[in-house]
Enzyme design. Structure first.
Site, PDB file in Angstrom:
ATOM      1  CG  LEU A   2       9.381 -17.162  -3.766  1.00 58.95           C
ATOM      2  CD1 LEU A   2       9.091 -17.141  -2.263  1.00 58.95           C
ATOM      3  CD2 LEU A   2       9.913 -15.794  -4.189  1.00 58.95           C
ATOM      4  CG  HIS A  30      -0.236   2.343  -9.389  1.00 61.20           C
ATOM      5  ND1 HIS A  30      -0.435   1.999  -8.075  1.00 61.20           N
ATOM      6  CD2 HIS A  30      -1.347   3.041  -9.755  1.00 61.20           C
ATOM      7  CE1 HIS A  30      -1.613   2.462  -7.660  1.00 61.20           C
ATOM      8  NE2 HIS A  30      -2.177   3.104  -8.669  1.00 61.20           N
ATOM      9  CG  ASP A  56      -2.124   0.876   1.079  1.00 61.05           C
ATOM     10  OD1 ASP A  56      -2.368   1.384  -0.041  1.00 61.05           O
ATOM     11  OD2 ASP A  56      -2.839   1.081   2.077  1.00 61.05           O
TER      12      ASP A  56
HETATM   13  C1  IPE Z   1      -5.455  -2.822  -0.253  1.00 64.03           C
HETATM   14  O1  IPE Z   1      -5.097  -1.479  -0.435  1.00 64.03           O
HETATM   15  C2  IPE Z   1      -5.410  -3.543  -1.563  1.00 64.03           C
HETATM   16  C3  IPE Z   1      -4.083  -3.696  -2.167  1.00 64.03           C
HETATM   17  C4  IPE Z   1      -2.947  -3.371  -1.593  1.00 64.03           C
HETATM   18  C5  IPE Z   1      -4.080  -4.259  -3.477  1.00 64.03           C
HETATM   19  P1  IPE Z   1      -6.196  -0.342  -0.610  1.00 64.03           P
HETATM   20  O2  IPE Z   1      -5.456   0.935  -0.717  1.00 64.03           O
HETATM   21  O3  IPE Z   1      -7.125  -0.687  -1.707  1.00 64.03           O
HETATM   22  O4  IPE Z   1      -6.981  -0.449   0.774  1.00 64.03           O
HETATM   23  P2  IPE Z   1      -7.910   0.578   1.529  1.00 64.03           P
HETATM   24  O5  IPE Z   1      -8.941   1.048   0.550  1.00 64.03           O
HETATM   25  O6  IPE Z   1      -7.038   1.722   1.971  1.00 64.03           O
HETATM   26  O7  IPE Z   1      -8.459  -0.188   2.674  1.00 64.03           O
HETATM   27  C1  IPE Z   2      -1.458   0.282  -3.432  1.00 68.72           C
HETATM   28  O1  IPE Z   2      -1.298   1.655  -3.455  1.00 68.72           O
HETATM   29  C2  IPE Z   2      -1.697  -0.301  -4.810  1.00 68.72           C
HETATM   30  C3  IPE Z   2      -3.076  -0.733  -5.042  1.00 68.72           C
HETATM   31  C4  IPE Z   2      -4.026  -0.786  -4.145  1.00 68.72           C
HETATM   32  C5  IPE Z   2      -3.411  -1.134  -6.396  1.00 68.72           C
HETATM   33  P1  IPE Z   2      -2.528   2.646  -3.446  1.00 68.72           P
HETATM   34  O2  IPE Z   2      -2.892   2.946  -4.866  1.00 68.72           O
HETATM   35  O3  IPE Z   2      -3.632   2.144  -2.606  1.00 68.72           O
HETATM   36  O4  IPE Z   2      -1.863   3.925  -2.789  1.00 68.72           O
HETATM   37  P2  IPE Z   2      -2.492   4.921  -1.726  1.00 68.72           P
HETATM   38  O5  IPE Z   2      -3.073   4.097  -0.612  1.00 68.72           O
HETATM   39  O6  IPE Z   2      -3.539   5.694  -2.434  1.00 68.72           O
HETATM   40  O7  IPE Z   2      -1.338   5.759  -1.271  1.00 68.72           O
HETATM   41 MG    MG Z   3      -4.102   2.326  -0.641  1.00 67.68          MG
END
Ligand code: IPE
Ligand code: IPE
Ligand code: MG
Length: 249
Positions: free
Chosen positions: A136, A42, A25
């Site tokens: 792995l 990303h 995240d």
């Molecule tokens: C969780 O992250 C999903 C992934 C890391 C793929 P999100 O950014 O979607 O989660 P929330 O919305 O903050 O809970």
């Molecule tokens: C995690 O990063 C990747 C996915 C959930 C696809 P986020 O896109 O959720 O990044 P934040 O949480 O907005 O910083």
């Molecule tokens: Mg996120």
């Protein structure tokens, strides 16, 4: 004494968790802090995946699960979803040969019916190619939601009962577990979430019954071997009791 601080070989193999799962995240916040579009975060996140897979292999971890895209992430703006799918195509096309050379077995868990046909084909090809590898197992959770996974397992059991193939009294933990995407994958010992958020976001709810959780403030694009090692060190400091009483030591 030799400096062991940047040497992973001092971890006795028996102490390396068998299965580490990561909620990757913070890509969006990483980009925002630099005035960049979310997609830039990303893209950097893909580099962090590469580093983490390599580190997991070096540390002797058996299973690494990465939460790449949740069932709920489909709700994001169409443009971000399509950028993420494009990155996934790129990753599958460019990394598989390298993963295969490194002895990595790829497994993808999640709802494939929502993915484009070409992506499903890339996944199937990659899984078939790497199926015999044992260094792995990299489990990619994609279009994955744990509640949906449990609900479909329950639905399958109900269908078996309805067809007269199963006695309801035979439905137990093992029967349900065998119908999850993770049927042949051990439960995660350690679940790491980056970016400072302290929640599970519909990830491996069943499988995490006795997992240890480590929350790091690091944003996913900045994640690397040191963060993985730090999480494992924290894991070593925990005492897992599984409901029993601590062993005297
Ligand atoms: C969780 O992250 C999903 C992934 C890391 C793929 P999100 O950014 O979607 O989660 P929330 O919305 O903050 O809970
Ligand atoms: C995690 O990063 C990747 C996915 C959930 C696809 P986020 O896109 O959720 O990044 P934040 O949480 O907005 O910083
Ligand atoms: Mg996120």
């Amino acid at each position: 004494m030799p400096d062991a601080s940047n040497d992973s070989s001092h971890h006795p193999a028996t102490h390396v968790p068998t299965h580490v799962a990561v909620i990757m995240d913070g890509n969006g916040r990483w980009a925002k802090a630099r005035g960049l579009p979310r997609t830039a975060g990303h893209k950097k996140g893909v580099d962090a995946v590469r580093r983490t897979v390599e580190a997991a292999r070096e540390l002797g971890i058996g299973y690494l699960t990465i939460f790449s895209f949740s069932s709920e992430n489909w709700r994001r703006p169409e443009e971000e979803v399509s950028d993420l799918m494009q990155l996934l195509r790129f990753y599958l096309r460019s990394e598989i040969a390298e993963l295969h050379r490194g002895g990595v077995r790829l497994r993808v868990i999640g709802d494939r019916t929502r993915l484009s046909k070409d992506i499903v084909q890339l996944i199937e090809k990659a899984e078939a190619l790497t199926d015999g590898n044992r260094a792995l197992t990299l489990v990619v959770a994609l279009s994955y939601g744990s509640r949906q996974e449990i609900a479909q397992a329950a639905r399958r059991l109900a269908e078996e009962v309805w067809k007269g193939q199963r006695d309801p009294a035979s439905i137990d933990e093992d029967a349900l577990e065998a119908r999850l995407f993770t049927a042949d994958i051990p439960d995660p010992d350690l679940i790491v979430r980056t970016s400072g958020e302290k929640r599970i976001s519909n990830f491996l709810l069943w499988q995490a019954a006795y997992s240890e959780f480590v929350f790091l403030d690091t944003l996913w694009p900045d994640f690397g071997k040191r963060d993985l090692e730090a999480a494992i060190e924290e894991f070593h400091r925990r005492e897992r009791r599984f409901g029993a009483i601590a062993e005297s030591r």
